[in-house]
Design an enzyme around this catalytic site. Structure first.
Site, mmCIF file in Angstrom:
data_model
loop_
_atom_site.group_PDB
_atom_site.id
_atom_site.type_symbol
_atom_site.label_atom_id
_atom_site.label_comp_id
_atom_site.label_asym_id
_atom_site.label_seq_id
_atom_site.Cartn_x
_atom_site.Cartn_y
_atom_site.Cartn_z
ATOM 1 N N HIS A 48 0.452 -1.288 -0.050
ATOM 2 C CA HIS A 48 -0.410 0.328 -0.070
ATOM 3 C C HIS A 48 1.033 1.128 0.236
ATOM 4 C CE1 HIS A 48 -3.767 -2.419 1.466
ATOM 5 N NE2 HIS A 48 -3.458 -3.193 0.578
ATOM 6 N N GLU A 50 1.656 4.040 1.417
ATOM 7 C CA GLU A 50 1.715 4.346 3.289
ATOM 8 C C GLU A 50 2.437 3.588 3.105
ATOM 9 O OE1 GLU A 50 -1.055 3.340 2.248
ATOM 10 O OE2 GLU A 50 -3.163 4.441 3.745
ATOM 11 N N CYS A 78 -6.471 1.886 6.120
ATOM 12 C CA CYS A 78 -7.101 0.911 6.214
ATOM 13 C C CYS A 78 -6.218 0.431 7.234
ATOM 14 C CB CYS A 78 -6.568 -0.365 5.196
ATOM 15 S SG CYS A 78 -4.466 -1.103 5.028
ATOM 16 N N CYS A 81 -2.303 0.018 7.578
ATOM 17 C CA CYS A 81 -1.389 1.234 7.375
ATOM 18 C C CYS A 81 -1.583 1.815 8.387
ATOM 19 C CB CYS A 81 -1.902 1.832 5.831
ATOM 20 S SG CYS A 81 -1.866 1.063 4.635
HETATM 21 ZN ZN LIG Z 1 -3.395 -0.142 3.639
#
Ligand SMILES: [Zn+2]
Length: 143
Positions: A48, A50, A78, A81
Site C-alpha cells: 500500500h 503508506e 486501512c 496502514c
Molecule cells: Zn493500507
C-alpha cells in the site's frame, strides 16, 4: 496532497487502485519519500502507498522512528496502514477521501487515535477530498 495525488495517478497507470502518499520531514515542507499502491505491480498484498512511503522515509531519515514527520495520503488508511503509521511514530496523518468501507482513521475504525495505544498521531482529514475520491471513482468506472 498535490504530490500524493500525482503518486496516486502513477498507481493507476500500473493498473493499481490510485492511492498515493508522501512523508514530510519535521520541517513540514521537505519531502522525505513518496509511494503509491503497488499491489498489482509488485504482486505484494502489503504494498500500500503508506507502507511503501513510510519504509522509504525511514531509510532516508536514517531512523525507524519518524518522530515529527507527517504522512499525507489520498485515501483514509486501512487497518494495516493505520497500524504501520502508529508503529512508525509519525506525528501527523493527513488524508483526503474517507473510506467508509475499510477506513481505520475515523470511518470504520479509529486505530490511529485509539486511546489504548501509547502513540496517537494527530489526524487531519478531508484535504482535497473530492479530487482524491474522484480519482478512485474514475478508476473503478473505467474497469
Ligand atoms: Zn493500507
Amino acid at each position: 496532497m498535490r504530490l500524493a495525488l500525482a503518486e496516486a495517478r502513477l498507481a493507476a497507470r500500473g493498473g493499481d487502485v490510485p492511492v498515493g502518499a508522501v512523508v514530510l520531514a519535521p520541517d513540514g515542507t521537505t519531502v522525505l519519500a513518496a509511494g503509491h499502491n503497488e499491489r498489482e505491480a509488485g504482486g505484494d498484498p502489503t504494498a500500500h502507498a503508506e507502507v511503501l512511503a513510510v519504509r522509504r522515509a525511514a531509510a532516508r531519515f536514517g531512523e525507524w522512528r519518524l518522530t515529527g514527520c507527517t504522512l499525507v495520503v489520498t485515501l483514509e488508511p486501512c487497518t494495516m496502514c493505520a497500524g504501520a503509521l502508529v508503529q512508525s511514530r509519525v506525528d501527523r496523518v493527513v488524508y483526503g477521501a474517507r473510506d467508509d468501507k475499510a477506513g481505520a482513521a475515523g470511518s470504520l475504525w479509529d486505530v490511529v487515535r485509539d486511546r489504548r495505544l501509547n502513540h496517537r498521531p494527530e489526524v487531519v482529514e478531508g484535504v482535497l477530498a473530492q479530487e482524491c475520491a474522484g480519482l478512485l471513482t474514475d478508476f473503478f468506472r473505467d474497469r
